[in-house]
Design a protein around this motif. Sequence first.
Motif, PDB file in Angstrom:
ATOM      1  N   ILE A  79       0.836  -1.209   0.000  1.00  0.00           N
ATOM      2  CA  ILE A  79       0.000   0.000   0.000  1.00  0.00           C
ATOM      3  C   ILE A  79       0.868   1.256   0.000  1.00  0.00           C
ATOM      4  O   ILE A  79       0.621   2.198  -0.762  1.00  0.00           O
ATOM      5  CB  ILE A  79      -0.949   0.005   1.215  1.00  0.00           C
ATOM      6  CG1 ILE A  79      -2.020  -1.076   1.046  1.00  0.00           C
ATOM      7  CG2 ILE A  79      -1.613   1.372   1.384  1.00  0.00           C
ATOM      8  CD1 ILE A  79      -2.888  -1.270   2.263  1.00  0.00           C
ATOM      9  N   ILE A  80       1.894   1.278   0.845  1.00  0.00           N
ATOM     10  CA  ILE A  80       2.773   2.446   0.933  1.00  0.00           C
ATOM     11  C   ILE A  80       3.531   2.657  -0.372  1.00  0.00           C
ATOM     12  O   ILE A  80       3.652   3.789  -0.869  1.00  0.00           O
ATOM     13  CB  ILE A  80       3.772   2.288   2.102  1.00  0.00           C
ATOM     14  CG1 ILE A  80       3.055   2.443   3.442  1.00  0.00           C
ATOM     15  CG2 ILE A  80       4.889   3.312   1.992  1.00  0.00           C
ATOM     16  CD1 ILE A  80       2.391   3.787   3.660  1.00  0.00           C
ATOM     17  N   THR A  81       4.014   1.573  -0.974  1.00  0.00           N
ATOM     18  CA  THR A  81       4.754   1.686  -2.237  1.00  0.00           C
ATOM     19  C   THR A  81       3.860   2.246  -3.339  1.00  0.00           C
ATOM     20  O   THR A  81       4.265   3.137  -4.099  1.00  0.00           O
ATOM     21  CB  THR A  81       5.314   0.314  -2.663  1.00  0.00           C
ATOM     22  OG1 THR A  81       6.182  -0.189  -1.644  1.00  0.00           O
ATOM     23  CG2 THR A  81       6.097   0.434  -3.967  1.00  0.00           C
ATOM     24  N   VAL A  82       2.615   1.743  -3.433  1.00  0.00           N
ATOM     25  CA  VAL A  82       1.667   2.230  -4.428  1.00  0.00           C
ATOM     26  C   VAL A  82       1.330   3.699  -4.177  1.00  0.00           C
ATOM     27  O   VAL A  82       1.222   4.502  -5.119  1.00  0.00           O
ATOM     28  CB  VAL A  82       0.384   1.378  -4.426  1.00  0.00           C
ATOM     29  CG1 VAL A  82      -0.690   2.013  -5.310  1.00  0.00           C
ATOM     30  CG2 VAL A  82       0.679  -0.036  -4.906  1.00  0.00           C
ATOM     31  N   THR A  83       1.174   4.065  -2.905  1.00  0.00           N
ATOM     32  CA  THR A  83       0.873   5.458  -2.563  1.00  0.00           C
ATOM     33  C   THR A  83       2.015   6.380  -2.971  1.00  0.00           C
ATOM     34  O   THR A  83       1.799   7.464  -3.537  1.00  0.00           O
ATOM     35  CB  THR A  83       0.613   5.600  -1.045  1.00  0.00           C
ATOM     36  OG1 THR A  83      -0.485   4.760  -0.679  1.00  0.00           O
ATOM     37  CG2 THR A  83       0.275   7.041  -0.687  1.00  0.00           C
ATOM     38  N   LEU A  84       3.252   5.964  -2.692  1.00  0.00           N
ATOM     39  CA  LEU A  84       4.416   6.752  -3.097  1.00  0.00           C
ATOM     40  C   LEU A  84       4.482   6.886  -4.616  1.00  0.00           C
ATOM     41  O   LEU A  84       4.801   7.960  -5.147  1.00  0.00           O
ATOM     42  CB  LEU A  84       5.702   6.101  -2.570  1.00  0.00           C
ATOM     43  CG  LEU A  84       5.916   6.133  -1.056  1.00  0.00           C
ATOM     44  CD1 LEU A  84       7.142   5.316  -0.683  1.00  0.00           C
ATOM     45  CD2 LEU A  84       6.072   7.567  -0.558  1.00  0.00           C
ATOM     46  N   ILE A 119      -8.138   6.113  -4.617  1.00  0.00           N
ATOM     47  CA  ILE A 119      -9.191   6.445  -3.653  1.00  0.00           C
ATOM     48  C   ILE A 119      -9.569   5.206  -2.837  1.00  0.00           C
ATOM     49  O   ILE A 119      -9.732   5.269  -1.611  1.00  0.00           O
ATOM     50  CB  ILE A 119     -10.426   7.007  -4.375  1.00  0.00           C
ATOM     51  CG1 ILE A 119     -10.086   8.381  -4.996  1.00  0.00           C
ATOM     52  CG2 ILE A 119     -11.605   7.152  -3.407  1.00  0.00           C
ATOM     53  CD1 ILE A 119     -11.178   8.919  -5.892  1.00  0.00           C
ATOM     54  N   ILE A 120      -9.701   4.065  -3.520  1.00  0.00           N
ATOM     55  CA  ILE A 120     -10.063   2.811  -2.836  1.00  0.00           C
ATOM     56  C   ILE A 120      -8.972   2.411  -1.826  1.00  0.00           C
ATOM     57  O   ILE A 120      -9.279   2.031  -0.682  1.00  0.00           O
ATOM     58  CB  ILE A 120     -10.268   1.681  -3.868  1.00  0.00           C
ATOM     59  CG1 ILE A 120     -11.504   1.978  -4.726  1.00  0.00           C
ATOM     60  CG2 ILE A 120     -10.428   0.331  -3.152  1.00  0.00           C
ATOM     61  CD1 ILE A 120     -11.687   1.017  -5.886  1.00  0.00           C
ATOM     62  N   ILE A 121      -7.721   2.554  -2.234  1.00  0.00           N
ATOM     63  CA  ILE A 121      -6.607   2.230  -1.327  1.00  0.00           C
ATOM     64  C   ILE A 121      -6.651   3.134  -0.103  1.00  0.00           C
ATOM     65  O   ILE A 121      -6.430   2.691   1.027  1.00  0.00           O
ATOM     66  CB  ILE A 121      -5.259   2.380  -2.054  1.00  0.00           C
ATOM     67  CG1 ILE A 121      -5.100   1.273  -3.094  1.00  0.00           C
ATOM     68  CG2 ILE A 121      -4.094   2.329  -1.066  1.00  0.00           C
ATOM     69  CD1 ILE A 121      -3.867   1.402  -3.954  1.00  0.00           C
ATOM     70  N   GLY A 122      -6.955   4.418  -0.345  1.00  0.00           N
ATOM     71  CA  GLY A 122      -7.050   5.365   0.771  1.00  0.00           C
ATOM     72  C   GLY A 122      -8.137   4.981   1.749  1.00  0.00           C
ATOM     73  O   GLY A 122      -7.983   5.093   2.969  1.00  0.00           O
ATOM     74  N   ILE A 123      -9.273   4.506   1.209  1.00  0.00           N
ATOM     75  CA  ILE A 123     -10.389   4.090   2.071  1.00  0.00           C
ATOM     76  C   ILE A 123     -10.025   2.836   2.861  1.00  0.00           C
ATOM     77  O   ILE A 123     -10.278   2.759   4.081  1.00  0.00           O
ATOM     78  CB  ILE A 123     -11.649   3.811   1.212  1.00  0.00           C
ATOM     79  CG1 ILE A 123     -12.145   5.126   0.580  1.00  0.00           C
ATOM     80  CG2 ILE A 123     -12.759   3.199   2.080  1.00  0.00           C
ATOM     81  CD1 ILE A 123     -13.273   4.917  -0.417  1.00  0.00           C
ATOM     82  N   LEU A 124      -9.392   1.869   2.198  1.00  0.00           N
ATOM     83  CA  LEU A 124      -9.044   0.609   2.848  1.00  0.00           C
ATOM     84  C   LEU A 124      -7.946   0.781   3.887  1.00  0.00           C
ATOM     85  O   LEU A 124      -7.898   0.050   4.892  1.00  0.00           O
ATOM     86  CB  LEU A 124      -8.599  -0.416   1.803  1.00  0.00           C
ATOM     87  CG  LEU A 124      -9.681  -0.883   0.824  1.00  0.00           C
ATOM     88  CD1 LEU A 124      -9.089  -1.846  -0.192  1.00  0.00           C
ATOM     89  CD2 LEU A 124     -10.833  -1.548   1.575  1.00  0.00           C
ATOM     90  N   SER A 125      -7.048   1.721   3.640  1.00  0.00           N
ATOM     91  CA  SER A 125      -5.940   1.927   4.584  1.00  0.00           C
ATOM     92  C   SER A 125      -6.354   2.774   5.770  1.00  0.00           C
ATOM     93  O   SER A 125      -5.650   2.845   6.762  1.00  0.00           O
ATOM     94  CB  SER A 125      -4.751   2.552   3.866  1.00  0.00           C
ATOM     95  OG  SER A 125      -5.074   3.807   3.332  1.00  0.00           O
TER      96      SER A 125
END
Length: 435
Positions: free
Chosen positions: A245-250, A429-435
């Motif tokens: 998740i962090i790698t994708v966010t970066l 957006i989905i990753i942000g919600i799940l995290s």
Amino acid sequence: MFKIFKLKENGSDVKTEIIAGLSTFMTMAYILAVNPLILSACGMDFTKVFAATAIASAISCFVMGFYANLPFALSASMGVNAMFAYTICNSMGYSWQWALTATLMEGIIFILLTVTNLREAIVNSIPPNLKKAIGAGVGLFVAYIGLKNGNVIVADDSTITAINSHWFTGTPLLTILGVVITAILMVRNVRGAILIGILIITLLGIPMGETKYAGGSFLPASPYFCEFSFSEIFTNHKTLSDFIIITVTLLYVDMFNTVGTLIACAGKSNMIQKDGSIPRTREALMADAVGTTVGAVFGTSTITTFVESSTGVAEGGRTGLTTIVVGILFLLSLFIEPIFGSIPSAATAAALILVGGMMIEPMKDIDYSDYTELIPAFLTILMMICTSSISDGILFGILSYVLLKAFTGRIKQLQLMTWVVAGLFVIRIIIGILS
């Protein structure tokens, strides 16, 4: 030199490029002090991060200059460094070595994406009116940063920001003087007006007590080297999922911050082609990807193209020679930390305010007669400023553009890659919600 950087073809000369490089460096040199300060909050050594920032910035600038021949400088990304220290390390509890490993993976993935031309396709898929909005939005964002750095506007309980009630003293007053002096020089067409303005304000800051000797050693510090923690990633399922998740966010933040900056600076230097493409985009993105990878190796967070590059562009910088000058100054800064650290924030703040004003010119060419073009452009500019994020501004612009076109019978106006970019934002957006 003329042949390497094609100065004549780009309507420039050595003197102009050197002044542009100096101006860009002066406005972004703050990162050499701010980045180590932020990363030291998660246990990293200040002097080692300082050295890592200078070395990684220099290497990425050399790649941008020689390989891409573009006047866009790079250094550690503001915002991402805060996420690195305060979110990944302090809030989530991971070590800075774990965070550096995520940064390394981001850089490697970016190199692969750049080689396959996917990142270049993303840049070229952004509609023309949104490109103009991004350029203007970045300009207003740069001016906003200048106002904040100059302490002209401050946080207020009742509003997002407000005029500093003590604007006639200290840093705010010096910032305003800087705007006035530099503006006069610009109107009178003085070469190097922005750089001269920075130097004048630095001198005026001495009797006002704003320019102070920073102190420190003139001997260069050594950076970290390959301080990664791969074993920590596989401790359990949670650490592995968090790592992904962090790698994708970066990846997301770096990609669209760089895209926005490239579009804004290219627009200011009249580099955007009639078809909306930017020359040597792939090479520029490669410099960004290499910079992030090298930065992780030496011990700093994500390296990205800096919006302050617009300062050099405003001074006439048009080729990679401008960026090479910035890279050399980053290396020299290893030996002169106390000197550049003495430049007051008011000096660079004034430059950013005026450069931001010069960057809003593309707004006049936005198609105001078509709401499916105007509204996304407006949201891009508005959200870029209100969220203090270039990538978030692009998110709102692209998603609103796709939705308006799709639901008003104009779906044929959407390119396939525009759909792909919109899909990436939905995933974010989905990753942000799940995290």
